[in-house]
Design a protein around this motif. Structure first.
Motif, PDB file in Angstrom:
ATOM      1  N   ARG A 165      -1.358 -10.885  13.929  1.00 22.41           N
ATOM      2  CA  ARG A 165      -1.697  -9.912  14.967  1.00 22.41           C
ATOM      3  C   ARG A 165      -0.470  -9.548  15.797  1.00 22.41           C
ATOM      4  O   ARG A 165      -0.315  -8.424  16.232  1.00 22.41           O
ATOM      5  N   ARG A 166       0.396 -10.519  16.020  1.00 23.31           N
ATOM      6  CA  ARG A 166       1.595 -10.286  16.834  1.00 23.31           C
ATOM      7  C   ARG A 166       2.657  -9.514  16.064  1.00 23.31           C
ATOM      8  O   ARG A 166       3.246  -8.574  16.569  1.00 23.31           O
ATOM      9  N   PHE A 167       2.927  -9.930  14.816  1.00 20.53           N
ATOM     10  CA  PHE A 167       4.037  -9.351  14.064  1.00 20.53           C
ATOM     11  C   PHE A 167       3.598  -8.350  12.999  1.00 20.53           C
ATOM     12  O   PHE A 167       4.443  -7.702  12.383  1.00 20.53           O
ATOM     13  N   GLY A 168       2.316  -8.196  12.775  1.00 20.01           N
ATOM     14  CA  GLY A 168       1.816  -7.295  11.736  1.00 20.01           C
ATOM     15  C   GLY A 168       2.259  -5.852  11.893  1.00 20.01           C
ATOM     16  O   GLY A 168       2.784  -5.259  10.947  1.00 20.01           O
ATOM     17  N   PRO A 169       2.086  -5.239  13.075  1.00 17.16           N
ATOM     18  CA  PRO A 169       2.508  -3.844  13.220  1.00 17.16           C
ATOM     19  C   PRO A 169       4.010  -3.645  12.983  1.00 17.16           C
ATOM     20  O   PRO A 169       4.420  -2.680  12.336  1.00 17.16           O
ATOM     21  N   ALA A 170       4.830  -4.568  13.469  1.00 18.35           N
ATOM     22  CA  ALA A 170       6.276  -4.450  13.268  1.00 18.35           C
ATOM     23  C   ALA A 170       6.618  -4.594  11.784  1.00 18.35           C
ATOM     24  O   ALA A 170       7.468  -3.860  11.262  1.00 18.35           O
ATOM     25  N   LEU A 171       5.958  -5.518  11.098  1.00 17.10           N
ATOM     26  CA  LEU A 171       6.201  -5.687   9.670  1.00 17.10           C
ATOM     27  C   LEU A 171       5.755  -4.453   8.889  1.00 17.10           C
ATOM     28  O   LEU A 171       6.393  -4.055   7.923  1.00 17.10           O
ATOM     29  N   GLY A 172       4.651  -3.838   9.312  1.00 16.86           N
ATOM     30  CA  GLY A 172       4.179  -2.615   8.661  1.00 16.86           C
ATOM     31  C   GLY A 172       5.171  -1.476   8.820  1.00 16.86           C
ATOM     32  O   GLY A 172       5.442  -0.739   7.872  1.00 16.86           O
ATOM     33  N   ARG A 173       5.719  -1.331  10.039  1.00 14.17           N
ATOM     34  CA  ARG A 173       6.722  -0.285  10.263  1.00 14.17           C
ATOM     35  C   ARG A 173       7.980  -0.540   9.446  1.00 14.17           C
ATOM     36  O   ARG A 173       8.554   0.390   8.869  1.00 14.17           O
ATOM     37  N   LEU A 174       8.406  -1.795   9.376  1.00 11.15           N
ATOM     38  CA  LEU A 174       9.582  -2.149   8.588  1.00 11.15           C
ATOM     39  C   LEU A 174       9.356  -1.840   7.114  1.00 11.15           C
ATOM     40  O   LEU A 174      10.223  -1.249   6.449  1.00 11.15           O
ATOM     41  N   ALA A 175       8.198  -2.192   6.596  1.00  8.07           N
ATOM     42  CA  ALA A 175       7.888  -1.925   5.191  1.00  8.07           C
ATOM     43  C   ALA A 175       7.856  -0.431   4.917  1.00  8.07           C
ATOM     44  O   ALA A 175       8.355   0.036   3.885  1.00  8.07           O
TER      45      ALA A 175
END
Length: 80
Positions: free
Chosen positions: A19-29
């Motif tokens: 929940r904390r890092f998911g959005p950032a990882l999605g943007r990076l991907a």
């Protein structure tokens, strides 16, 4: 019982991290995917497909705008 509590704590930790890092990882991907597509030739099928999707979105936006104008003008005629 102890194994269950440890498993639940680990699951809770993983869910909180996602929940904390998911959005950032999605943007990076997504950024990496866009960079990869930019390096591909123009006639590469996934790149052509992405361009087609963008064209379809633009066309849908034009159609919706046209329909909204038609609905508002029809409503105005009905009030008279």
């Amino acid at each position: 019982m102890k194994k269950f509590l440890i498993g639940a704590a680990m699951l809770l930790t993983v869910v909180a991290a996602l929940r904390r890092f998911g959005p950032a990882l999605g943007r990076l991907a997504m950024r990496k995917c866009e960079e990869m597509l930019a390096r591909m030739p123009e006639d590469f099928p996934p790149k052509r497909m992405m361009h087609g999707i963008e064209e379809i979105r633009a066309q849908n936006a034009r159609i919706l705008h046209h329909l909204e104008e038609g609905t508002s003008s029809t409503a105005a005629l009905g009030r008279r």
